[in-house]
Enzyme design. Structure first.
Site, mmCIF file in Angstrom:
data_model
loop_
_atom_site.group_PDB
_atom_site.id
_atom_site.type_symbol
_atom_site.label_atom_id
_atom_site.label_comp_id
_atom_site.label_asym_id
_atom_site.label_seq_id
_atom_site.Cartn_x
_atom_site.Cartn_y
_atom_site.Cartn_z
ATOM 1 N N GLN A 1 74.680 56.385 -47.549
ATOM 2 C CA GLN A 1 74.563 57.849 -47.522
ATOM 3 C C GLN A 1 74.170 58.362 -48.907
ATOM 4 O O GLN A 1 74.775 57.984 -49.920
ATOM 5 C CB GLN A 1 75.896 58.466 -47.060
ATOM 6 C CG GLN A 1 75.848 59.966 -46.849
ATOM 7 C CD GLN A 1 74.929 60.400 -45.707
ATOM 8 O OE1 GLN A 1 74.690 59.662 -44.764
ATOM 9 N NE2 GLN A 1 74.399 61.603 -45.802
ATOM 10 N N ASP B 1 67.288 53.721 -42.086
ATOM 11 C CA ASP B 1 66.925 55.046 -42.597
ATOM 12 C C ASP B 1 65.421 55.153 -42.858
ATOM 13 O O ASP B 1 64.896 56.259 -43.038
ATOM 14 C CB ASP B 1 67.644 55.310 -43.933
ATOM 15 C CG ASP B 1 68.859 56.214 -43.784
ATOM 16 O OD1 ASP B 1 68.844 57.078 -42.887
ATOM 17 O OD2 ASP B 1 69.798 56.070 -44.588
ATOM 18 N N LYS C 1 77.612 60.656 -37.718
ATOM 19 C CA LYS C 1 76.858 59.444 -37.405
ATOM 20 C C LYS C 1 77.751 58.429 -36.699
ATOM 21 O O LYS C 1 77.344 57.790 -35.728
ATOM 22 C CB LYS C 1 76.265 58.847 -38.696
ATOM 23 C CG LYS C 1 75.155 59.699 -39.286
ATOM 24 C CD LYS C 1 74.680 59.243 -40.661
ATOM 25 C CE LYS C 1 73.677 60.253 -41.222
ATOM 26 N NZ LYS C 1 73.125 59.896 -42.541
HETATM 27 N N1 GUN Z 1 71.362 62.285 -47.098
HETATM 28 C C1 GUN Z 1 70.746 63.323 -46.502
HETATM 29 N N2 GUN Z 1 70.053 62.911 -45.430
HETATM 30 C C2 GUN Z 1 70.229 61.582 -45.336
HETATM 31 C C3 GUN Z 1 69.768 60.591 -44.433
HETATM 32 O O1 GUN Z 1 69.016 60.833 -43.479
HETATM 33 N N3 GUN Z 1 70.188 59.338 -44.681
HETATM 34 C C4 GUN Z 1 70.983 59.022 -45.727
HETATM 35 N N4 GUN Z 1 71.327 57.751 -45.912
HETATM 36 N N5 GUN Z 1 71.417 59.905 -46.596
HETATM 37 C C5 GUN Z 1 71.051 61.189 -46.388
#
Ligand code: GUN
Length: 284
Positions: free
Chosen positions: A97, A120, A53
């Site tokens: 996350q 998100d 990311k």
């Molecule tokens: N864990 C797995 N997929 C995601 C996501 O799209 N965003 C976040 N914040 N955590 C995750």
């Protein structure tokens, strides 16, 4: 007939090129989109996702800040950090996350993120806005899947979309997004009886359960579009999806690979949402 591969990596590259231009325009107006990423604990998969990311942010010119904390922090400490980021005008998007250590309540954490910075799309306010068709941050993986399916030019209206998996992050919202596009949507999950009999009815099959190669050729209708959200690490260290790619590609019309399928699109939609958040702030 062998299925055409929908390359998430290539589509992501194309969209990121456009996003980089949008960031340029914002910067000329004095706005530098900023994403704050919080990572708690030392789960290797989470570290790897966060790295991806951040790299993508740098590519398009988004400033990303990483806050890492040990798994031993208290929930209260984390909530206070989020409140600080909510109040920081240089931060347009906040991403925590997941998963979090078990002593921390994920929903409480998500609810503490300002809905206007929830890139998100996990906050119940954004989930609700999405459900009733209001402007909302759409969750990145479902949004990326929708963009991928649209990219192949299929008419979604009236199609039978079968979603395998019912998580808050992927399964539940992806069904809603396709419902909004006038698909007929069926949800399957671990308690579903005779899974293959249902998945075989799908025109578009979306699988997000985290079970390596669960979906074989006998689960797929000839000509179906198959979207594989699974990321499973095999004993040999390689990644594989929830779909048995080699088998299913002989039956499907389109299929997404793992890796280089849905993953790069998830990150791309995160970039998109962060840029949108920065634009919105400009209008407030
Ligand atoms: N864990 C797995 N997929 C995601 C996501 O799209 N965003 C976040 N914040 N955590 C995750």
């Amino acid at each position: 007939m062998t299925a055409q591969i929908i390359s998430g990596a290539e589509l992501a590259k194309e969209i990121r090129g456009q996003l980089a231009k949008e960031v340029e325009v914002l910067k000329q107006k004095g706005i530098e989109p900023g994403l704050a990423v919080i990572l708690v604990g030392d789960d290797p998969a989470s570290h790897s996702y966060v790295k991806g990311k951040q790299k993508a942010c740098a590519e398009v010119g988004i400033r990303s800040t990483l806050l890492t904390f040990p798994a031993t922090i208290t929930e209260q400490f984390l909530l206070e950090k989020i409140q600080e980021l909510n109040a920081d005008p240089s931060v347009h998007g906040i991403l925590v996350q997941l998963p979090l250590p078990s002593h921390i309540n994920e929903l409480k954490v998500i609810e503490t993120i300002s809905p206007e910075k929830d890139v998100d799309g996990f906050h119940p306010i954004n989930v609700g806005r999405m459900m009733v068709g209001q402007k909302a941050f759409l969750p990145c993986t479902p949004y990326g899947i929708l963009v991928m399916v649209k990219s192949i030019g299929v008419d979604i209206a009236g199609k039978h979309v079968v979603v395998v998996g019912r998580s808050n992050i992927v399964g539940k919202p992806v069904g809603q997004l396709f419902l909004r596009e006038h698909a007929t949507v069926t949800y399957c999950h671990s308690k579903t009886n005779n899974l293959a009999a249902i998945t075989r009815q799908a025109d578009i099959l979306i699988v997000a359960v985290g079970k390596a190669r669960l979906i074989g050729a006998d689960y797929v209708k000839p000509g179906a579009v198959v979207i594989d959200v699974g990321v499973n690490r095999l004993e040999n260290g390689k990644l594989c999806g929830d779909v048995n790619f080699d088998e299913v590609k002989e039956v499907a019309s389109y299929i997404t690979p793992v890796p280089k399928g849905v993953g790069p699109m998830t990150i791309t939609m995160l970039l998109h949402n962060t840029i949108e958040a920065a634009k919105e702030l400009m209008h407030r």
